[in-house]
Design a protein around this motif. Structure first.
Motif, PDB file in Angstrom:
ATOM      1  N   GLN A 136       0.829  -1.200   0.000  1.00  0.00           N
ATOM      2  CA  GLN A 136       0.000   0.000   0.000  1.00  0.00           C
ATOM      3  C   GLN A 136       0.869   1.258   0.000  1.00  0.00           C
ATOM      4  N   SER A 137       1.966   1.217   0.752  1.00  0.00           N
ATOM      5  CA  SER A 137       2.902   2.347   0.749  1.00  0.00           C
ATOM      6  C   SER A 137       3.535   2.532  -0.621  1.00  0.00           C
ATOM      7  N   LEU A 138       3.728   1.428  -1.337  1.00  0.00           N
ATOM      8  CA  LEU A 138       4.295   1.497  -2.684  1.00  0.00           C
ATOM      9  C   LEU A 138       3.366   2.263  -3.626  1.00  0.00           C
ATOM     10  N   LEU A 139       2.060   2.157  -3.390  1.00  0.00           N
ATOM     11  CA  LEU A 139       1.115   2.910  -4.214  1.00  0.00           C
ATOM     12  C   LEU A 139       1.243   4.405  -3.963  1.00  0.00           C
ATOM     13  N   SER A 140       1.599   4.770  -2.732  1.00  0.00           N
ATOM     14  CA  SER A 140       1.783   6.190  -2.396  1.00  0.00           C
ATOM     15  C   SER A 140       3.133   6.711  -2.856  1.00  0.00           C
ATOM     16  N   ASP A 141       4.134   5.856  -2.740  1.00  0.00           N
ATOM     17  CA  ASP A 141       5.507   6.289  -3.009  1.00  0.00           C
ATOM     18  C   ASP A 141       6.208   5.251  -3.887  1.00  0.00           C
ATOM     19  N   PRO A 142       6.004   5.285  -5.196  1.00  0.00           N
ATOM     20  CA  PRO A 142       6.632   4.303  -6.091  1.00  0.00           C
ATOM     21  C   PRO A 142       8.154   4.393  -6.053  1.00  0.00           C
ATOM     22  N   ILE A 143       8.796   3.296  -6.426  1.00  0.00           N
ATOM     23  CA  ILE A 143      10.259   3.248  -6.495  1.00  0.00           C
ATOM     24  C   ILE A 143      10.679   3.773  -7.860  1.00  0.00           C
ATOM     25  N   ARG A 144      11.245   4.958  -7.886  1.00  0.00           N
ATOM     26  CA  ARG A 144      11.584   5.613  -9.149  1.00  0.00           C
ATOM     27  C   ARG A 144      12.689   4.876  -9.898  1.00  0.00           C
ATOM     28  N   ASP A 145      13.671   4.358  -9.174  1.00  0.00           N
ATOM     29  CA  ASP A 145      14.828   3.735  -9.816  1.00  0.00           C
ATOM     30  C   ASP A 145      14.642   2.239 -10.041  1.00  0.00           C
ATOM     31  N   SER A 146      13.399   1.819 -10.195  1.00  0.00           N
ATOM     32  CA  SER A 146      13.126   0.411 -10.450  1.00  0.00           C
ATOM     33  C   SER A 146      13.755  -0.020 -11.770  1.00  0.00           C
ATOM     34  N   ARG A 147      14.218  -1.268 -11.818  1.00  0.00           N
ATOM     35  CA  ARG A 147      14.824  -1.811 -13.043  1.00  0.00           C
ATOM     36  C   ARG A 147      13.767  -2.381 -13.999  1.00  0.00           C
ATOM     37  N   MET A 148      12.524  -2.226 -13.653  1.00  0.00           N
ATOM     38  CA  MET A 148      11.453  -2.741 -14.504  1.00  0.00           C
ATOM     39  C   MET A 148      11.448  -2.064 -15.867  1.00  0.00           C
ATOM     40  N   MET A 149      11.256  -2.854 -16.894  1.00  0.00           N
ATOM     41  CA  MET A 149      11.134  -2.324 -18.242  1.00  0.00           C
ATOM     42  C   MET A 149       9.662  -2.454 -18.667  1.00  0.00           C
ATOM     43  N   SER A 150       8.886  -1.419 -18.394  1.00  0.00           N
ATOM     44  CA  SER A 150       7.478  -1.437 -18.757  1.00  0.00           C
ATOM     45  C   SER A 150       7.064  -0.041 -19.187  1.00  0.00           C
ATOM     46  N   ALA A 151       5.913   0.039 -19.864  1.00  0.00           N
ATOM     47  CA  ALA A 151       5.420   1.341 -20.321  1.00  0.00           C
ATOM     48  C   ALA A 151       5.136   2.251 -19.134  1.00  0.00           C
ATOM     49  N   ALA A 152       4.587   1.688 -18.057  1.00  0.00           N
ATOM     50  CA  ALA A 152       4.285   2.496 -16.872  1.00  0.00           C
ATOM     51  C   ALA A 152       5.556   3.014 -16.214  1.00  0.00           C
ATOM     52  N   ALA A 153       6.592   2.185 -16.162  1.00  0.00           N
ATOM     53  CA  ALA A 153       7.860   2.608 -15.563  1.00  0.00           C
ATOM     54  C   ALA A 153       8.490   3.735 -16.379  1.00  0.00           C
ATOM     55  N   ALA A 154       8.439   3.613 -17.693  1.00  0.00           N
ATOM     56  CA  ALA A 154       8.982   4.658 -18.551  1.00  0.00           C
ATOM     57  C   ALA A 154       8.170   5.943 -18.433  1.00  0.00           C
ATOM     58  N   MET A 155       6.848   5.820 -18.391  1.00  0.00           N
ATOM     59  CA  MET A 155       5.994   6.992 -18.267  1.00  0.00           C
ATOM     60  C   MET A 155       6.221   7.706 -16.939  1.00  0.00           C
ATOM     61  N   PHE A 156       6.434   6.943 -15.874  1.00  0.00           N
ATOM     62  CA  PHE A 156       6.665   7.534 -14.551  1.00  0.00           C
ATOM     63  C   PHE A 156       7.887   8.448 -14.571  1.00  0.00           C
ATOM     64  N   LYS A 157       8.925   8.043 -15.305  1.00  0.00           N
ATOM     65  CA  LYS A 157      10.157   8.825 -15.360  1.00  0.00           C
ATOM     66  C   LYS A 157      10.059   9.994 -16.342  1.00  0.00           C
ATOM     67  N   GLU A 158       9.300   9.805 -17.420  1.00  0.00           N
ATOM     68  CA  GLU A 158       9.280  10.805 -18.486  1.00  0.00           C
ATOM     69  C   GLU A 158       8.189  11.859 -18.313  1.00  0.00           C
ATOM     70  N   ASP A 159       7.019  11.443 -17.840  1.00  0.00           N
ATOM     71  CA  ASP A 159       5.880  12.372 -17.765  1.00  0.00           C
ATOM     72  C   ASP A 159       5.015  11.987 -16.569  1.00  0.00           C
ATOM     73  N   ARG A 160       5.341  12.520 -15.393  1.00  0.00           N
ATOM     74  CA  ARG A 160       4.636  12.135 -14.169  1.00  0.00           C
ATOM     75  C   ARG A 160       3.163  12.546 -14.211  1.00  0.00           C
ATOM     76  N   GLU A 161       2.877  13.671 -14.825  1.00  0.00           N
ATOM     77  CA  GLU A 161       1.487  14.126 -14.886  1.00  0.00           C
ATOM     78  C   GLU A 161       0.623  13.151 -15.685  1.00  0.00           C
ATOM     79  N   LYS A 162       1.125  12.707 -16.827  1.00  0.00           N
ATOM     80  CA  LYS A 162       0.379  11.744 -17.634  1.00  0.00           C
ATOM     81  C   LYS A 162       0.300  10.395 -16.936  1.00  0.00           C
ATOM     82  N   TYR A 163       1.368  10.016 -16.248  1.00  0.00           N
ATOM     83  CA  TYR A 163       1.392   8.764 -15.485  1.00  0.00           C
ATOM     84  C   TYR A 163       0.278   8.763 -14.440  1.00  0.00           C
TER      85      TYR A 163
END
Length: 234
Positions: A136-163
């Motif tokens: 539940q805390s992860l939903l509030s505070d995502p891990i920015r430096d995650s090694r995950m390769m996904s569209a959501a992970a890329a969007m989180f880093k590139e455009d937080r508002e759209k994410y």
């Protein structure tokens, strides 16, 4: 005489080894059962407002859980169902958790949660209630430096508002159970929705509804004056 004594000694040692091995296997199998029984007894006797758990098909090795989306996040108001599978080696190895409710999150892909406490940083002292609180805390505070390769992970880093917008849309569509909303599952069956999600089923006792959705939503269909209109996040 010596050879006979030696033969008897070998037989005795072999039987003793077998007995101890059987006892050890039995003790190992009993460990996850006793641990999970204690944990679910504690969680069900002292329930929290943000989380519920229950057994699946009365199996102590498979649980279902529902966590509420944290306030002031794109997941606020959402009810997120998860499945928890316990290995025979629990608590020495972590349980396997998977989101059954679709969620747009940079650390979650196809329901799988990518966090260290469920892999390299696992400790036997961790319990299910602590794991769910961490998620539940992860939903509030995502891990920015995650090694995950996904569209959501890329969007989180590139455009937080759209994410955040996409995460909110997915929450509205897949995780918010409201009166007047119908969900369409993979089989095409339409299910009336109620106010609360519990494990693998939806519970609407307060409304007297009978709900049988499969958590494999293809889309969110809303009732309108013209009939059923299906919509899904872009």
């Amino acid at each position: 005489m010596d050879s006979a004594f030696g033969y008897v000694a070998v037989i005795y040692l072999r039987e003793e080894f077998q007995n101890r091995w059987v006892e050890r296997v039995a003790a190992t199998a009993a460990t996850p059962r006793s641990r999970t029984r204690k944990e679910i007894a504690k969680m069900t006797s002292n329930p929290t407002e943000w989380c519920t758990v229950e057994l699946v098909d009365d199996s102590i090795y498979t649980w279902s859980a529902v966590i509420l989306g944290p306030s002031n996040t794109p997941y606020e108001g959402g009810h997120f169902a998860l499945e928890i599978q316990f290995p025979i080696s629990y608590p020495f190895d972590p349980p396997v958790l998977k989101f059954l409710t679709k969620i747009y999150h940079c650390n979650i892909a196809e329901g799988r949660i990518h966090v260290d406490i469920l892999s390299s940083s696992w400790s036997p002292v961790l319990t299910v209630d602590k794991i769910l609180l961490s998620i539940q805390s992860l939903l509030s505070d995502p891990i920015r430096d995650s090694r995950m390769m996904s569209a959501a992970a890329a969007m989180f880093k590139e455009d937080r508002e759209k994410y955040d917008r996409l995460a909110r849309e997915w929450t509205d569509c897949y995780a918010k159970i409201q009166v007047g909303v119908v969900f369409v599952g993979s089989s095409g069956a339409r299910h009336a929705a109620g106010p609360r999600v519990q494990g693998r089923r939806l519970v609407a006792a307060a409304l007297g509804c009978v709900l049988l959705p499969p958590f494999a939503w293809e889309g969110c269909a809303r009732l309108s004056g013209r009939g059923l209109r299906q919509s899904a996040p872009a």
